[in-house]
Design a protein around this motif. Structure first.
Motif, PDB file in Angstrom:
ATOM      1  N   ARG A   1     -30.941  -4.978  56.283  1.00  0.00           N
ATOM      2  CA  ARG A   1     -30.231  -5.744  55.420  1.00  0.00           C
ATOM      3  C   ARG A   1     -28.804  -5.743  55.010  1.00  0.00           C
ATOM      4  O   ARG A   1     -27.964  -6.745  55.049  1.00  0.00           O
ATOM      5  CB  ARG A   1     -30.897  -5.499  54.005  1.00  0.00           C
ATOM      6  CG  ARG A   1     -30.503  -6.636  53.061  1.00  0.00           C
ATOM      7  CD  ARG A   1     -30.983  -5.971  51.536  1.00  0.00           C
ATOM      8  NE  ARG A   1     -30.602  -4.614  51.339  1.00  0.00           N
ATOM      9  CZ  ARG A   1     -29.361  -4.362  50.868  1.00  0.00           C
ATOM     10  NH1 ARG A   1     -28.308  -5.102  50.806  1.00  0.00           N
ATOM     11  NH2 ARG A   1     -28.955  -3.079  50.557  1.00  0.00           N
ATOM     12  N   THR A   2     -28.371  -4.617  54.975  1.00  0.00           N
ATOM     13  CA  THR A   2     -26.724  -4.341  54.468  1.00  0.00           C
ATOM     14  C   THR A   2     -25.926  -4.851  55.500  1.00  0.00           C
ATOM     15  O   THR A   2     -24.939  -5.527  55.447  1.00  0.00           O
ATOM     16  CB  THR A   2     -26.321  -2.989  53.988  1.00  0.00           C
ATOM     17  OG1 THR A   2     -25.230  -3.028  53.284  1.00  0.00           O
ATOM     18  CG2 THR A   2     -26.593  -2.181  55.001  1.00  0.00           C
ATOM     19  N   ILE A   3     -25.974  -4.535  56.888  1.00  0.00           N
ATOM     20  CA  ILE A   3     -25.212  -4.938  57.777  1.00  0.00           C
ATOM     21  C   ILE A   3     -25.311  -6.468  58.065  1.00  0.00           C
ATOM     22  O   ILE A   3     -24.247  -7.289  58.319  1.00  0.00           O
ATOM     23  CB  ILE A   3     -25.844  -4.441  59.281  1.00  0.00           C
ATOM     24  CG1 ILE A   3     -25.342  -2.896  59.326  1.00  0.00           C
ATOM     25  CG2 ILE A   3     -25.186  -5.182  60.495  1.00  0.00           C
ATOM     26  CD1 ILE A   3     -25.906  -2.066  60.511  1.00  0.00           C
ATOM     27  N   THR A   4     -26.495  -7.210  58.069  1.00  0.00           N
ATOM     28  CA  THR A   4     -26.607  -8.704  58.229  1.00  0.00           C
ATOM     29  C   THR A   4     -25.788  -9.101  56.981  1.00  0.00           C
ATOM     30  O   THR A   4     -25.076 -10.080  57.372  1.00  0.00           O
ATOM     31  CB  THR A   4     -28.137  -9.026  57.866  1.00  0.00           C
ATOM     32  OG1 THR A   4     -28.895  -8.494  59.079  1.00  0.00           O
ATOM     33  CG2 THR A   4     -28.281 -10.504  58.218  1.00  0.00           C
ATOM     34  N   GLU A   5     -26.069  -8.722  55.767  1.00  0.00           N
ATOM     35  CA  GLU A   5     -25.148  -9.427  54.425  1.00  0.00           C
ATOM     36  C   GLU A   5     -23.493  -9.222  54.926  1.00  0.00           C
ATOM     37  O   GLU A   5     -22.937 -10.036  54.688  1.00  0.00           O
ATOM     38  CB  GLU A   5     -25.722  -8.655  53.284  1.00  0.00           C
ATOM     39  CG  GLU A   5     -26.806  -9.315  52.890  1.00  0.00           C
ATOM     40  CD  GLU A   5     -27.243  -8.425  51.613  1.00  0.00           C
ATOM     41  OE1 GLU A   5     -26.818  -7.353  51.242  1.00  0.00           O
ATOM     42  OE2 GLU A   5     -28.312  -8.576  51.028  1.00  0.00           O
TER      43      GLU A   5
END
Length: 150
Positions: A101-105
């Motif tokens: 999630r954090t990498i995608t965001e």
């Protein structure tokens, strides 16, 4: 019919079309950082090597996913990933989900990013390796890997 005379002439305003130079539409180059060496790459003359276009974009992606969000005053809140928070999750599956999630965001902040997907994780007691695919607009997919200490 009587024609009305206008004090000022009336005409249609043409639509303005702004054309940007081809150089501004492409991703700008940057100094090439070699993550395996932990230093900037140099050419045969000892000058700093420059990454252009697709390679510069891949360099930006790696820098963003390896930078802790809000940990450095030189970056605004849009730069970086929340890796510490992700690594603090209670179990391995929650950690993987949170990192995804954090990498995608973090990467979707850049308007040049089309998508981020195909995450694969390898973990050991000392480190977590996260491999993923990112696609920038006008480029084919790039497979990148980030390493995080556990």
């Amino acid at each position: 019919m009587e024609q009305t005379k206008q004090l000022f002439p009336v005409f249609d305003v043409p639509e303005l079309i702004t054309v940007t130079p081809a150089e501004e539409q492409k991703y700008k180059g940057s100094v090439y950082f070699d993550y395996s060496l932990g230093d900037f790459r140099r050419d045969g003359a000892g000058k700093l090597a420059v990454a252009e276009g697709r390679e510069a974009y891949a360099q930006w992606c790696l820098k963003v996913v390896m930078t802790e969000r809000l940990a450095h005053l030189s970056y605004n809140s849009d730069i970086g990933a929340e890796i510490r928070e992700a690594m603090a999750q209670s179990d391995v599956e929650a950690v993987k989900s949170s990192i995804e999630r954090t990498i995608t965001e973090a990467l979707m902040v850049n308007k040049a990013t089309e998508y981020v997907r195909n995450f694969e994780f390898t973990h050991s007691p000392a480190e977590l390796r996260c491999e993923f695919t990112v696609k920038g607009k006008d480029w084919e997919e790039i497979r990148l890997a980030a390493y995080y200490k556990t």
